[in-house]
Scaffold this motif. Structure first.
Motif, PDB file in Angstrom:
ATOM      1  N   UNK A  61       0.834  -1.197   0.000  1.00 31.55           N
ATOM      2  CA  UNK A  61       0.000   0.000   0.000  1.00 31.55           C
ATOM      3  C   UNK A  61       0.873   1.253   0.000  1.00 31.55           C
ATOM      4  N   UNK A  62       1.952   1.219   0.781  1.00 33.38           N
ATOM      5  CA  UNK A  62       2.849   2.369   0.817  1.00 33.38           C
ATOM      6  C   UNK A  62       3.501   2.633  -0.535  1.00 33.38           C
ATOM      7  N   UNK A  63       3.901   1.566  -1.224  1.00 37.24           N
ATOM      8  CA  UNK A  63       4.501   1.743  -2.545  1.00 37.24           C
ATOM      9  C   UNK A  63       3.481   2.351  -3.505  1.00 37.24           C
TER      10      UNK A  63
ATOM     11  N   UNK B 160       9.682  -0.062  -8.088  1.00 36.43           N
ATOM     12  CA  UNK B 160      10.261  -0.509  -6.820  1.00 36.43           C
ATOM     13  C   UNK B 160       9.962  -1.998  -6.704  1.00 36.43           C
ATOM     14  N   UNK B 161      11.027  -2.800  -6.552  1.00 43.08           N
ATOM     15  CA  UNK B 161      10.859  -4.252  -6.471  1.00 43.08           C
ATOM     16  C   UNK B 161      11.234  -4.769  -5.092  1.00 43.08           C
ATOM     17  N   UNK B 162      10.338  -5.568  -4.550  1.00 42.75           N
ATOM     18  CA  UNK B 162      10.604  -6.269  -3.294  1.00 42.75           C
ATOM     19  C   UNK B 162      11.002  -7.695  -3.649  1.00 42.75           C
ATOM     20  N   UNK B 163      12.127  -8.171  -3.127  1.00 43.83           N
ATOM     21  CA  UNK B 163      12.502  -9.567  -3.309  1.00 43.83           C
ATOM     22  C   UNK B 163      12.289 -10.295  -1.990  1.00 43.83           C
ATOM     23  N   UNK B 164      11.576 -11.414  -2.036  1.00 42.85           N
ATOM     24  CA  UNK B 164      11.306 -12.174  -0.825  1.00 42.85           C
ATOM     25  C   UNK B 164      11.718 -13.619  -1.050  1.00 42.85           C
TER      26      UNK B 164
ATOM     27  N   UNK C  67       9.256   4.229   2.739  1.00 39.88           N
ATOM     28  CA  UNK C  67      10.262   3.347   2.151  1.00 39.88           C
ATOM     29  C   UNK C  67      11.212   2.783   3.193  1.00 39.88           C
ATOM     30  N   UNK C  68      11.459   3.517   4.268  1.00 42.82           N
ATOM     31  CA  UNK C  68      12.354   2.944   5.284  1.00 42.82           C
ATOM     32  C   UNK C  68      11.686   1.746   5.954  1.00 42.82           C
ATOM     33  N   UNK C  69      10.367   1.812   6.117  1.00 45.11           N
ATOM     34  CA  UNK C  69       9.664   0.659   6.666  1.00 45.11           C
ATOM     35  C   UNK C  69       9.655  -0.505   5.668  1.00 45.11           C
ATOM     36  N   UNK C  70       9.445  -0.175   4.403  1.00 49.34           N
ATOM     37  CA  UNK C  70       9.445  -1.225   3.380  1.00 49.34           C
ATOM     38  C   UNK C  70      10.814  -1.916   3.366  1.00 49.34           C
ATOM     39  N   UNK C  71      11.859  -1.122   3.461  1.00 55.37           N
ATOM     40  CA  UNK C  71      13.211  -1.664   3.469  1.00 55.37           C
ATOM     41  C   UNK C  71      13.444  -2.548   4.694  1.00 55.37           C
TER      42      UNK C  71
ATOM     43  N   UNK D 158       6.762  -6.189  -7.729  1.00 53.17           N
ATOM     44  CA  UNK D 158       7.236  -4.908  -8.247  1.00 53.17           C
ATOM     45  C   UNK D 158       6.063  -3.961  -8.479  1.00 53.17           C
ATOM     46  N   UNK D 159       6.276  -2.713  -8.071  1.00 51.01           N
ATOM     47  CA  UNK D 159       5.264  -1.682  -8.294  1.00 51.01           C
ATOM     48  C   UNK D 159       5.863  -0.643  -9.239  1.00 51.01           C
ATOM     49  N   UNK D 160       5.261  -0.497 -10.395  1.00 50.90           N
ATOM     50  CA  UNK D 160       5.784   0.421 -11.410  1.00 50.90           C
ATOM     51  C   UNK D 160       4.791   1.556 -11.630  1.00 50.90           C
ATOM     52  N   UNK D 161       5.312   2.782 -11.713  1.00 51.28           N
ATOM     53  CA  UNK D 161       4.424   3.902 -12.034  1.00 51.28           C
ATOM     54  C   UNK D 161       4.963   4.670 -13.221  1.00 51.28           C
TER      55      UNK D 161
END
Ligand code: ADP
Ligand code: MG
Length: 528
Positions: free
Chosen positions: A274-276, A378-382, A352-356, A318-321
């Motif tokens: 949601x933040x992204x 912005x891509x999150x790798x899990x 973003x600091x929380x996402x990181x 990944x969230x792309x805008x």
């Protein structure tokens, strides 16, 4: 020559003695002056010798320390672990960085970190007071939790305005359909009813999904990492994201088929997503497009260096805008807490600091690709979870709901007659005998009788002096194997121990699909 020899030897001996004395004095200096706590202890549990740092740290004199077994001063909660460490030493195994709490003379406890080795029937230990470090770590954890919370509330705040409006629309869809159904029934046109029913159910479902999400967000506790179907999580969030970013932004979700499961805290991933999307929205004041995409990824040696991740299998979100993008010097700073380029009052710089933090804590990574004027990804790798995602099975089993065995009986306790009626109808369709109770007093009376009960289905908030949890616990005193299904709204989570239920107890959140209720009941009873 003889005389000379003796002289020479005498001189060597004197030298040696001087050297030994010097070394001993040096060692004594270290022993006396060290700010570390140094000690020798016996294997039967007494201090033999302690340096002065102990008095400074704990306040007990040398004599007081030696007079009692050293376990006497260990915090009761740490005694078991300390005994285990001592047994290790007795077996000849060094104990490095073992930690426990020791009582000071003023009654407070300090955290001690031990490096202890056994030698010649004694224990030699160098010990450090780590109280402050531990307190700092705890304070930091609390601060992070508070930040996470404020971030979550900010997200909730972003939602409410648009939601009130949308809710009214959904309600209109429901009540309008009901009205039409009434009219058609008056006209005897039963053939049209199905269509209105479908419309009303659809609107009710969407409204329920929205409240569900909102409540999930505002809930306080963070959850544990669990195997998670990320595609489903993204799909479940779609409606909420769409309403958050508004109609001028086109949202597209592309979920990779057969995406691997991830072992993550799903509440935090929802928050991150949601933040992204809120960031993407803010970067597109005149509208644009957001794409949320999931994929399986192999990170090889080269990728590992590039992404600062151990090689292996990951999934990406990944969230792309198509927004403003960022120059490299901004990209370099966006993970800093409180870094924001937004006007005061609009940005907190925490998103973003929380996402990181979430990604790193989940042993994953965040990567940003951005071009000024073009947009940002912005891509999150899990990391991949090896095994099934836990939530997929229910849907599959829905189709296989069977019928009840002979005489199986379910007690349903709920103060809302319409809920009791619905549940009873489902139960009877399935071939169960249903017993109804409207409050906890009546419920307990049935539970304490000799009537056969295979399962208790109960609301959590109940009239009659007990809540559903307490009533179930009372029932278990007489029927220790009693199975229980709690039907509850989110607010009552705390009553249920925030999800930590004992075996044979499950929770179903209101509102629910009747088929899900049927499956749960079947499963609970079958799981003997
Ligand atoms: P905030 O959104 O409160 O400013 P964040 O940590 O979420 O805090 O983001 C920090 C900064 O990163 C933003 O102020 C913005 O400058 C930049 N940023 C983040 N996401 C994007 C994006 N999708 N496009 C352009 N800039 C972004
Ligand atoms: Mg933000």
């Amino acid at each position: 020559m003889f005389v000379q020899d003796v002289t020479a030897r005498k001189r060597t001996e004197d030298d040696l003695a001087r050297q030994v004395a010097a070394r001993t004095a040096e060692r004594d200096q270290v022993w006396q002056a060290s700010s570390d706590l140094l000690c020798v202890a016996s294997l039967d549990g007494y201090f033999v010798s302690l340096n002065p740092a102990w008095l400074r740290t704990l306040g007990w004199s040398d004599a007081e320390m030696k007079a009692r077994p050293f376990l006497d001063l260990v915090h009761p909660e740490d005694v078991a672990a300390t005994v285990a460490a001592a047994q290790g030493l007795v077996r000849g195994e060094p104990q490095l960085t073992f930690e426990n709490r020791y009582r000071r003379k003023d009654g407070d406890y300090v955290w001690l970190s031990w490096n202890a080795v056994p030698r010649d029937g004694l224990i030699y230990a160098s010990v450090r007071d780590v109280t402050e470090i531990r307190c700092q770590a705890e304070a930091l954890a609390r601060t992070e939790e508070a930040l996470r919370q404020s971030q979550k509330m900010e997200a909730v705040g972003q939602l409410t305005g648009g939601l009130a409006h949308d809710f009214n629309n959904l309600l209109a869809g429901i009540s309008g359909s009901l009205e039409l159904m009434q009219t058609r029934m008056g006209q005897g046109r039963m053939g049209d009813l199905d269509r209105y029913m479908t419309v009303a159910q659809g609107a009710a479902k969407r409204a329920a999904a929205l409240t569900h999400r909102l409540l999930a967000f505002s809930r306080r506790q963070t959850l544990d990492p669990k195997p998670t179907n990320v595609n489903r999580l993204v799909t479940d969030m779609e409606e909420l994201i769409r309403r958050t970013v508004g109609p001028s932004i086109h949202l597209e979700v592309v979920g990779m088929a057969s995406l691997w499961p991830a072992l993550i805290d799903s509440g935090q991933l929802e928050n991150a997503l949601l933040n992204l999307c809120i960031n993407a929205r803010d970067a597109m004041p005149d509208g644009g497009r957001i794409t949320v995409e999931t994929a399986n990824r192999w990170i090889d040696e080269a990728g590992s260096r590039q992404h600062d991740l151990p090689p292996g299998q990951y999934l990406s979100v990944c969230v792309t805008d198509t927004g403003t993008g960022m120059p490299p010097d901004i990209v370099d700073r966006v993970f800093e807490p409180f870094f924001t380029t937004k006007p005061t009052g609009e940005g907190t710089g925490l998103g973003l600091s929380m996402v990181y933090g979430f990604a790193r804590q989940s042993e994953g990574q965040v990567r940003i690709y951005s071009e000024v004027g073009q947009g940002t990804t912005v891509c999150l790798y899990l990391p991949r979870h090896y095994g099934e995602a836990g939530d997929g099975d229910v849907a599959r089993r829905l189709a296989e709901v069977g019928r009840a065995g002979q005489g199986e009986t379910v007690l349903i306790v709920d103060d809302e007659p319409s809920v009791r009626m619905l549940v009873t109808e489902v139960l009877e369709d399935l071939g169960y005998t249903a017993i109804e109770a409207a409050d906890s007093v009546a419920g307990v009376r049935v539970l304490q009788s000799n009537v056969r009960i295979d399962l208790l289905v109960t609301d959590v908030g109940l009239p009659g002096g007990m809540n559903g949890r307490q009533m179930a616990d009372a029932g278990r005193e007489r029927r220790p194997d009693l199975k229980v299904l709690f039907i509850t709204g989110y607010a009552e989570n705390a009553v249920l121990g925030n999800g930590y239920l004992s075996a044979g107890m499950q929770v179903l959140t209101k509102p629910f699909v009747l088929e899900t209720l049927a499956t749960r009941i079947r499963d609970l009873i079958a799981d003997a």
